[in-house]
Design a protein around this motif. Structure first.
Motif, mmCIF file in Angstrom:
data_model
loop_
_atom_site.group_PDB
_atom_site.id
_atom_site.type_symbol
_atom_site.label_atom_id
_atom_site.label_comp_id
_atom_site.label_asym_id
_atom_site.label_seq_id
_atom_site.Cartn_x
_atom_site.Cartn_y
_atom_site.Cartn_z
ATOM 1 N N ALA A 59 0.884 -1.162 -0.086
ATOM 2 C CA ALA A 59 0.127 -0.059 -0.032
ATOM 3 C C ALA A 59 0.862 1.324 0.203
ATOM 4 O O ALA A 59 0.391 2.353 -0.658
ATOM 5 N N LEU A 60 1.924 1.107 0.616
ATOM 6 C CA LEU A 60 2.963 2.296 0.751
ATOM 7 C C LEU A 60 3.398 2.816 -1.046
ATOM 8 O O LEU A 60 3.378 3.838 -1.149
ATOM 9 N N ILE A 61 3.727 1.846 -1.540
ATOM 10 C CA ILE A 61 4.066 2.005 -2.929
ATOM 11 C C ILE A 61 2.955 2.463 -3.840
ATOM 12 O O ILE A 61 2.934 3.506 -4.490
ATOM 13 N N LEU A 62 1.990 1.715 -3.656
ATOM 14 C CA LEU A 62 0.509 1.982 -4.431
ATOM 15 C C LEU A 62 0.225 3.635 -4.245
ATOM 16 O O LEU A 62 -0.182 4.283 -5.139
ATOM 17 N N ILE B 260 -0.507 6.532 -6.603
ATOM 18 C CA ILE B 260 -1.834 7.123 -6.653
ATOM 19 C C ILE B 260 -1.858 8.671 -6.414
ATOM 20 O O ILE B 260 -2.356 9.581 -7.025
ATOM 21 N N GLY B 261 -1.207 8.994 -5.270
ATOM 22 C CA GLY B 261 -0.868 10.427 -4.629
ATOM 23 C C GLY B 261 -0.241 11.198 -5.769
ATOM 24 O O GLY B 261 -0.713 12.235 -5.823
ATOM 25 N N GLY B 262 0.849 10.714 -6.319
ATOM 26 C CA GLY B 262 1.615 11.436 -7.252
ATOM 27 C C GLY B 262 0.665 11.931 -8.634
ATOM 28 O O GLY B 262 0.622 12.936 -8.825
ATOM 29 N N ALA B 263 -0.007 10.746 -8.967
ATOM 30 C CA ALA B 263 -0.721 11.073 -10.087
ATOM 31 C C ALA B 263 -1.964 12.074 -9.808
ATOM 32 O O ALA B 263 -2.208 12.799 -10.772
ATOM 33 N N THR B 264 -2.454 11.904 -8.664
ATOM 34 C CA THR B 264 -3.674 12.680 -8.451
ATOM 35 C C THR B 264 -3.234 14.094 -8.259
ATOM 36 O O THR B 264 -3.912 15.043 -8.429
ATOM 37 N N ALA B 265 -2.057 14.194 -7.749
ATOM 38 C CA ALA B 265 -1.460 15.681 -7.466
ATOM 39 C C ALA B 265 -1.379 16.127 -8.803
ATOM 40 O O ALA B 265 -1.758 17.528 -8.960
ATOM 41 N N LEU B 266 -0.746 15.484 -9.579
ATOM 42 C CA LEU B 266 -0.702 16.243 -11.184
ATOM 43 C C LEU B 266 -2.098 16.152 -11.642
ATOM 44 O O LEU B 266 -2.263 17.532 -12.330
ATOM 45 N N ALA B 267 -2.933 15.345 -11.454
ATOM 46 C CA ALA B 267 -4.208 15.470 -12.263
ATOM 47 C C ALA B 267 -4.968 16.899 -11.503
ATOM 48 O O ALA B 267 -5.723 17.429 -12.415
ATOM 49 N N ALA C 91 -12.937 15.363 -6.691
ATOM 50 C CA ALA C 91 -13.967 14.873 -5.985
ATOM 51 C C ALA C 91 -13.197 13.755 -5.275
ATOM 52 O O ALA C 91 -13.813 13.372 -4.185
ATOM 53 N N TYR C 92 -12.376 12.782 -5.814
ATOM 54 C CA TYR C 92 -11.844 11.835 -5.276
ATOM 55 C C TYR C 92 -10.900 12.140 -3.778
ATOM 56 O O TYR C 92 -11.396 11.772 -2.724
ATOM 57 N N VAL C 93 -10.301 13.077 -3.860
ATOM 58 C CA VAL C 93 -9.730 13.616 -2.620
ATOM 59 C C VAL C 93 -10.567 14.013 -1.431
ATOM 60 O O VAL C 93 -10.523 13.573 -0.527
ATOM 61 N N GLU C 94 -11.619 14.837 -2.031
ATOM 62 C CA GLU C 94 -12.460 15.349 -0.774
ATOM 63 C C GLU C 94 -13.199 14.306 -0.442
ATOM 64 O O GLU C 94 -13.875 14.210 0.677
ATOM 65 N N THR C 95 -13.813 13.227 -1.306
ATOM 66 C CA THR C 95 -14.672 12.326 -0.854
ATOM 67 C C THR C 95 -13.671 11.477 0.164
ATOM 68 O O THR C 95 -14.413 11.098 1.232
ATOM 69 N N VAL C 96 -12.584 10.875 -0.164
ATOM 70 C CA VAL C 96 -12.033 10.037 0.657
ATOM 71 C C VAL C 96 -11.539 10.685 2.051
ATOM 72 O O VAL C 96 -11.601 10.137 3.112
ATOM 73 N N ARG C 97 -11.336 11.957 1.825
ATOM 74 C CA ARG C 97 -10.747 12.731 3.317
ATOM 75 C C ARG C 97 -11.914 12.837 4.118
ATOM 76 O O ARG C 97 -11.751 13.028 5.306
ATOM 77 N N GLY D 190 -3.552 7.548 -0.386
ATOM 78 C CA GLY D 190 -3.468 8.333 -1.333
ATOM 79 C C GLY D 190 -3.841 9.555 -1.630
ATOM 80 O O GLY D 190 -3.391 10.492 -2.101
ATOM 81 N N ALA D 191 -5.164 9.847 -1.176
ATOM 82 C CA ALA D 191 -5.757 10.941 -1.076
ATOM 83 C C ALA D 191 -4.798 12.199 -0.276
ATOM 84 O O ALA D 191 -4.704 13.287 -0.531
ATOM 85 N N TYR D 192 -4.574 11.659 0.751
ATOM 86 C CA TYR D 192 -3.686 12.364 1.925
ATOM 87 C C TYR D 192 -2.329 12.946 1.261
ATOM 88 O O TYR D 192 -1.883 14.060 1.253
ATOM 89 N N ILE D 193 -1.836 11.811 0.367
ATOM 90 C CA ILE D 193 -0.456 11.879 -0.156
ATOM 91 C C ILE D 193 -0.502 13.031 -1.114
ATOM 92 O O ILE D 193 0.214 13.838 -1.513
#
Lengths: 258, 243
Positions: free
Chosen positions: A69-72, A76-83, A97-103, A140-143
């Motif tokens: 999970a650390l790697i994955l 996910i965090g890197g890709a989402t930050a760019l997105a 939406a993903y970040v806000e929902t998960v957090r 990933g959302a937090y990262i």
């Protein structure tokens, strides 16, 4: 008498006597607390000892899940930050939406809905891999937010300088932005990894035989609650303390002025 | 070097900097852009550097049009050197690595060539002892000199300097101005935005006043300061030379 000592930064390093006295005081208090809490209850070690293999297997599963999970979650965090910085609107909105929902949701809700809702509907039966993905999506959302704030902390003059020397956007990220983001986000990232290890304990609710699941199992078989959960706590500390110490070292090492 | 701007319009978020700027100038060594803050000096420099696009109009440098597509702009930027007020250098790289980065990644020199070229420029500005230091370990003046070395090392067609000394104390300012003055005769054409009026007077061939979205006056330095033709110039000079 004022309360200044609470806010003052020490003017010189503590002496050997002061240090050892403080540590002794702390250990005494700590031991007294443990004595109060456990002296009456921790008596049933023989039965629990019989289940040491269950603990060992659970701990191994926890280590494996956390590592995967650390790697994955980093990916996910890197890709989402760019997105989140993309100029393509649907991509940006999906990321937000993903970040806000998960957090905004408790991990327990995500685990239950993710496994019994989404994974089941997709016919995804393997609990461990589903658990890793759910935990990675959560973390990933937090990262993503840490990396995003890291990218935003890179000043405008840095982007200007990179453009002025003729770097392409990809080169700018690779040679200028990411190295600085990495230094900025390593300390909070390491803290997040230690959270992730602890959060993996919630995966017991979908029946993954990790450490907490093992402790529960031993508890119901032996009726020795504290004898099952004290080793559980120690096992988590064995994983999280090194990460925490490593974080402290990183913070010292990566400090640099801009 | 010849610059011509035709009907340039540029605004930032509703704030109009240039409405329709026409300007043509030819100079040999140094053109200084002076003027009040917010008058458009830096915007003009950023347009010439290809860091901003005009909303309309065209800019030619020595007859060549500055392109308006990103790839073309990048090619344009690769041909020139820019130094900003501060924070030019990348803080995670040493002085040497800062100079090597564009040489290797943009101009495709081999590691060895880039290294020797970077050292040659560091040596020229008496910075060789500081090659392995990161920007935080350098003084403000040293940082700006490394930035100038980085801009020059790629063998640019010309140099654009945007208030390179405005973040420095007087002593460091002098140290950086010495370097610029030394470049003047031997090197590439320089376009310099500056608040250092005395320096502009001594070093520039031509001085242009950028104010209120226009360039009311552009003349040889002595003329500009001794016999300003335009009322705006006189007012500006009066204000900056008051103390």
């Amino acid at each position: 008498m004022t309360a200044d000592f609470l806010f003052d930064r020490p003017r010189k390093p503590a002496g050997l006597f002061g240090k050892s006295f403080s540590i002794a005081l702390l250990l005494a208090g700590y031991s007294a607390l443990c004595w109060l809490a456990f002296s009456e209850s921790l008596r049933n070690w023989e039965k629990v000892w019989g289940y040491r293999e269950t603990f060992w297997n659970g701990w191994l599963t926890t280590v494996q899940i956390s590592a995967a999970a650390l790697i994955l979650s980093s990916l996910i965090g890197g890709a989402t930050a760019l997105a989140r910085r993309s100029s393509f609107l649907p991509l940006r909105y999906t990321a937000i939406a993903y970040v806000e929902t998960v957090r905004g949701l408790p991990l327990m809700v995500l685990v239950l809905f993710g496994f019994y809702g989404v994974a089941n509907a997709l016919g995804w039966q393997d609990r461990v891999s589903a658990g890793i993905v759910i935990l990675s999506l959560f973390s990933g959302a937090y990262i993503a937010e840490m990396i995003r704030s890291g990218i935003e902390s890179v000043g405008r003059s840095q982007w200007d300088s990179a453009r002025a020397i003729g770097l392409t956007p990809t080169q700018t990220y690779r040679f200028v932005v990411f190295p600085q983001v990495l230094r900025q986000t390593l300390p909070p990232l390491a803290g997040q990894f230690s959270s992730l290890i602890k959060d993996s304990s919630l995966l017991y609710i979908i029946g993954i035989p990790e450490l907490t699941f093992a402790a529960n199992q031993v508890n119901s078989a032996t009726y020795s609650t504290f004898e099952s959960f004290v080793p559980l706590g120690i096992c988590y500390l064995l994983l999280t303390l090194p990460v925490s110490l490593w974080t402290k070292r990183l913070e010292k090492k990566t400090r640099y002025e801009t | 070097m010849k610059i011509s701007l035709r009907r340039i319009a540029k605004s930032y978020g509703g704030q109009c900097v240039f409405r329709s700027l026409d300007f043509e100038v030819e100079f040999e060594h140094t053109l200084a852009l002076v003027g009040p803050s917010g008058g458009g000096k830096s915007t003009l420099l950023r347009l010439l550097a290809g860091l901003e696009l005009p909303d309309s109009g065209e800019i030619r440098i020595d007859g060549d049009l500055i392109p308006s597509d990103e790839a073309g702009l990048r090619a344009h930027r690769q041909k020139l050197g820019v130094v900003f007020q501060a924070y030019n250098l990348f803080p995670h790289l040493t002085a040497l690595q800062n100079i090597r980065l564009p040489l290797e990644q943009v101009h495709r020199l081999s590691t060895q060539e880039a290294d020797s070229r970077a050292k040659q420029f560091l040596a020229r500005f008496q910075l060789l002892d500081h090659a392995e230091k990161q920007p935080a370990q350098l003084s403000g003046g040293q940082r700006q000199r490394v930035a100038i070395a980085r801009a020059l090392a790629v063998d640019p067609a010309f140099l654009l300097l945007d208030e390179p000394t405005s973040a420095l104390d007087p002593e460091m300012t002098a140290e950086v101005l010495d370097v610029i003055a030394e470049l003047r005769t031997s090197e590439k054409p320089i376009i310099l935005v500056t608040h250092e009026i005395g320096f502009a007077r001594h070093t520039a061939d031509l001085v242009a006043l950028v104010a209120d979205g226009g360039i009311p006056e552009c003349s040889p330095a002595t003329e500009f300061f001794d016999r300003p033709q335009h009322a705006t110039t006189r007012r500006f000079l009066q204000r900056v030379l008051k103390y």
